[in-house]
Design a protein around this motif. Structure first.
Motif, mmCIF file in Angstrom:
data_model
loop_
_atom_site.group_PDB
_atom_site.id
_atom_site.type_symbol
_atom_site.label_atom_id
_atom_site.label_comp_id
_atom_site.label_asym_id
_atom_site.label_seq_id
_atom_site.Cartn_x
_atom_site.Cartn_y
_atom_site.Cartn_z
ATOM 1 N N GLN A 314 0.805 -1.227 0.000
ATOM 2 C CA GLN A 314 0.000 0.000 0.000
ATOM 3 C C GLN A 314 0.840 1.280 0.000
ATOM 4 O OE1 GLN A 314 -2.065 -1.475 3.596
ATOM 5 N NE2 GLN A 314 -3.931 -0.764 2.594
ATOM 6 N N THR A 315 0.215 2.347 -0.511
ATOM 7 C CA THR A 315 0.836 3.672 -0.502
ATOM 8 C C THR A 315 -0.090 4.667 0.190
ATOM 9 O OG1 THR A 315 1.848 3.240 -2.662
ATOM 10 C CG2 THR A 315 1.746 5.541 -1.960
ATOM 11 N N ALA A 316 0.490 5.572 0.960
ATOM 12 C CA ALA A 316 -0.254 6.717 1.488
ATOM 13 C C ALA A 316 0.290 7.960 0.805
ATOM 14 C CB ALA A 316 -0.064 6.821 2.993
ATOM 15 N N LEU A 396 4.931 2.571 1.224
ATOM 16 C CA LEU A 396 5.406 3.840 0.658
ATOM 17 C C LEU A 396 4.550 4.994 1.157
ATOM 18 C CD1 LEU A 396 7.017 5.558 -1.480
ATOM 19 C CD2 LEU A 396 5.334 4.809 -3.172
ATOM 20 N N VAL A 397 5.222 6.067 1.577
ATOM 21 C CA VAL A 397 4.520 7.301 1.934
ATOM 22 C C VAL A 397 5.002 8.382 0.979
ATOM 23 C CG1 VAL A 397 4.254 9.096 3.687
ATOM 24 C CG2 VAL A 397 4.296 6.697 4.374
ATOM 25 N N PRO A 419 9.232 -3.440 9.458
ATOM 26 C CA PRO A 419 9.794 -2.532 8.458
ATOM 27 C C PRO A 419 9.020 -1.219 8.418
ATOM 28 C CG PRO A 419 8.794 -4.475 7.424
ATOM 29 C CD PRO A 419 8.727 -4.684 8.886
ATOM 30 N N ILE A 420 9.721 -0.131 8.127
ATOM 31 C CA ILE A 420 9.032 1.154 7.999
ATOM 32 C C ILE A 420 8.890 1.500 6.517
ATOM 33 C CG2 ILE A 420 9.860 1.974 10.235
ATOM 34 C CD1 ILE A 420 11.701 3.869 8.628
ATOM 35 N N PRO A 421 7.899 2.311 6.188
ATOM 36 C CA PRO A 421 7.680 2.607 4.767
ATOM 37 C C PRO A 421 8.780 3.469 4.147
ATOM 38 C CG PRO A 421 5.969 3.596 6.153
ATOM 39 C CD PRO A 421 6.908 2.914 7.066
#
Ligand code: ADP
Ligand code: MG
Length: 697
Positions: A314-316, A396-397, A419-421
């Motif tokens: 996902q992406t923000a 992903l941000v 894990p961090i985006p």
């Protein structure tokens, strides 16, 4: 008494001065010692009045024989004039619009006056024009306190004068000299010829010469910037240790590029590659995509989103305003819908709106779908980072037009620890290199250096009130060609006027006037922050579809809005806006193939010659303008460093590429030598303090 003694415990300070000093940010003895002068008066040589010459900057010492305020009705000015006398002769002094001067300076007072000697046109007499004054109280012996010395002038506040500060400081500095420990390693001081901290402090407050003031300033400038560099590098090192989800390159991206209705510029391709390359790694990307207004950043974001979605992650995507979030939602839906790959689920989340693809939905359902990974991308405003929004597989941000976002904030968006985006931050604010590698040094940089082909220069003009008719005629001719126009006003309505806004054009009043008197045959609409969401959305949609000819609006359309058919931008009260903002407004036009125009109306004729507006007319590049803006306003204001907690004084050093380079190299060496700074406990303490108090996100 030590450095951390609260200021009110210092003799002669007490409760009475505590409040006033707090206002200046001084709470402890240390704060006072590091409250630096902002300038110096060279009182070291005072010359007899008889010897002054036209054009010289001088300092005289004498007695006020006469002082009075004169009103000039014509120009509505108050002029204060005084006659000063010393043993050698007399001279006049004048000040403009400082009537309160006569409250402090009275006849028979002894004063120092420092300023420029000017010749009056009428009588061709010499006088001192707007001199700086310093009163000599008769108790003090002027010769020992204020002559033969360079006097520091401090940032002060009511009831705390420079004189008073000097008086409190002197004994403190002598007493605490040995307590002030130098954070700079010896090796650095020796190599770069920097003064030790004690010596530098003494010279800053009680200079023995201007040369030594310079040396001392150089030392503290170095130290400050060096600490920032350490701070930023440490962030970078920390981030390197974090893990992220790797997103392998998917060759459907090539299809995406082919399907576009235009050809990507080389610069877009290069930046997209850099980003996709980062996404493939298992270390979090931390990248800033910088490209002028209209350079085409959104399509690059779309590529990153697609690549992420094709890995089932996902992406923000966060935008600074509701209007822009909606535009991105529409654009991304457009760009990413294709039969060549599976149908993506695209969500819009703002404080007032929830949508998935083309359907409205409840907040609850929406959040469920974020949480179970059904949504591929969520586009929204700050509503996106609220606690209850938890993604299932956020990888992903993307931030549009906001500078950054910390590791913790990123981690908060995910449900579990792990894990961090990756982070992609996009901005049209051109950040000069010196600033980019220091304050933003933990971010990698991708630069969009070219504009899409076929863009024309936006013709920009400052126009006078007499030309208003002609400008309206021009708008008419553009609309008749099928084009559209923006009219941007500084405020929404004229009533409830406070002083700051008097005279500024207002959206509602302009609407009434233009729709009734000037353009009765055109469709005109308004758009501003106080309208409800649905109304805003409807208006934008109609404008996008060219069902509205003229949109009267406020700075809500500042960033990102993309209407290629709009070719005219009128800015009312242009002098009220900053240069970067004006460039953004102007950038709402010039997005299609046609020539676009930007007209700047000003409220006062003086404003017409403002440096800022002229800069806007002569330059089309955001980079050039940013440099100008930096010169005019300083980096603190331009890049929001002021709010970050980084000392404002640093902004000057940031403009010095040599110092930036040098401090950065030292910071690299120190971190390499001792990554946790254990070998440099004093530096460590300072940097950790900075980490606690600074917010660069
Ligand atoms: P910004 O960088 O200011 O965010 P946008 O992404 O909004 O710019 O793009 C501005 C306009 O340029 C959009 O209408 C977009 O479709 C168009 N555009 C983007 N890239 C290209 C290109 N390579 N060629 C032609 N038009 C492009
Ligand atoms: Mg944009």
């Amino acid at each position: 008494m030590n450095l951390f003694t609260p200021i009110q415990e210092v003799p002669r300070v007490g409760k009475q001065y505590q409040k006033k000093l707090n206002k200046l940010g001084i709470k402890t003895v240390r704060d006072l010692l590091f409250h630096f002068p902002h300038r110096y008066e060279d009182f070291s040589s005072i010359i007899p009045i008889k010897e002054v010459k036209e054009g010289e900057n001088v300092c005289i010492q004498g007695q006020i024989m006469k002082i009075e305020n004169i009103m000039t009705w014509k120009r509505r000015l108050v002029i204060t004039t005084a006659i000063i006398e010393d043993d050698s002769g007399k001279i006049n002094a004048t000040w403009f619009n400082q009537p309160y001067l006569t409250n402090t300076l009275k006849e028979n007072d002894f004063v120092y006056l420092a300023g420029k000697i000017t010749k009056s046109k009428k009588k061709s007499e010499l006088y001192l024009s707007s001199p700086i004054h310093e009163k000599i109280s008769d108790k003090e012996d002027p010769r020992t306190t204020h002559t033969g010395r360079i006097i520091p002038i401090y940032p002060t506040t009511e009831g705390v004068s420079s004189r008073w500060i000097r008086y409190i400081l002197k004994p403190l500095l002598n007493q605490l000299e040995d307590e002030i420990k130098d954070p700079l390693p010896k090796q650095i001081k020796e190599t770069d010829y920097l003064l030790p901290v004690n010596k530098a402090l003494k010279e800053i407050h009680f200079p023995s010469s201007l040369k030594l003031v310079e040396e001392a300033t150089k030392r503290f400038d170095f130290q400050e910037l060096f600490l920032v560099q350490l701070y930023v590098l440490r962030k970078k090192v920390k981030l390197k240790k974090e893990k992220a989800i790797p997103l392998p390159y998917n060759n459907l991206l090539e299809k995406f590029v082919i399907l576009l209705s235009y050809k990507l510029t080389d610069s877009q391709k290069k930046c997209a590659w850099e980003i996709i390359g980062d996404l493939e790694k298992d270390q979090p990307m931390n990248r800033l995509l910088e490209g002028d207004v209209g350079s085409g950043k959104t399509v690059i974001a779309a590529m990153a989103i697609l690549n992420t979605a094709l890995s089932s992650k996902q992406t923000a995507f966060m935008a600074p305003t509701e209007i822009l979030a909606k535009q991105h939602f529409a654009t991304i839906k457009d760009l990413l819908s294709s039969k060549k790959w599976r149908k993506l689920n695209i969500g819009l989340l703002t404080s007032e709106d929830c949508k998935i693809n083309n359907r409205k939905t409840t907040r609850k359902r929406f959040l469920e779908k974020v949480g179970n990974g059904k949504l591929d991308v969520v586009i929204g405003t700050h509503a996106l980072i609220q606690k209850n929004v938890k993604f299932e597989r956020l990888a992903l941000v993307i931030l549009d037009e906001q500078h950054r976002f910390g590791v913790e904030q990123r981690a908060n968006l995910c449900e579990k620890k792990g894990p961090i985006p990756h982070l992609l931050s996009m901005t049209a604010t051109p950040i000069p290199r010196t600033l980019a590698i220091s304050v933003y040094g933990d971010l990698d940089l991708s630069l969009l250096t070219e504009m899409p082909k076929g863009r024309k220069k936006i013709i920009t003009q400052i126009v006078s009130p007499e030309e208003r008719r002609a400008i309206y005629k021009f708008i008419e001719s553009e609309i008749k060609k099928g084009r559209q126009a923006f009219i941007l006003c500084p405020r929404i309505e004229a009533k409830n006027t406070n002083k700051r806004w008097s005279g500024a054009k207002a959206v509602k009043e302009e609407y009434d006037k233009l729709s009734k008197e000037i353009f009765p045959n055109f469709k005109i609409a308004t758009l501003h922050g106080k309208m409800d969401v649905e109304k805003k959305e409807k208006t934008m949609k109609k404008f996008r579809e060219n069902k509205i000819n003229i949109l009267i609006t406020t700075s809500v359309i500042e960033v990102g809005i993309d209407i290629p058919n709009a070719t005219v931008m009128i800015i009312e009260g242009a002098e009220r806006f900053g240069l970067a903002q004006l460039h953004q407004f102007r950038g709402r036009t010039g997005r299609g193939k046609e020539t676009s125009y930007c007209f700047l109306f000003t409220e006062s004729s003086g404003a017409k010659s403002s440096e800022r507006l002229k800069a806007l007319v002569s330059s089309k590049s955001g980079f050039e303008l940013a440099e100008k803006d930096l010169e005019i306003r300083g980096a603190g204001n331009v890049f929001g460093i002021k709010q970050s907690g980084i000392p404002d004084s640093i902004t000057k050093s940031l403009m010095n590429p040599f110092l930036v380079e040098k401090t950065r190299n030292w910071a690299k060496r120190i971190i390499k030598h001792s990554p946790d700074l254990k070998k440099y406990p004093r530096l460590k303490e300072r940097v950790e303090h900075m980490e606690k108090t600074t917010h660069l996100e």
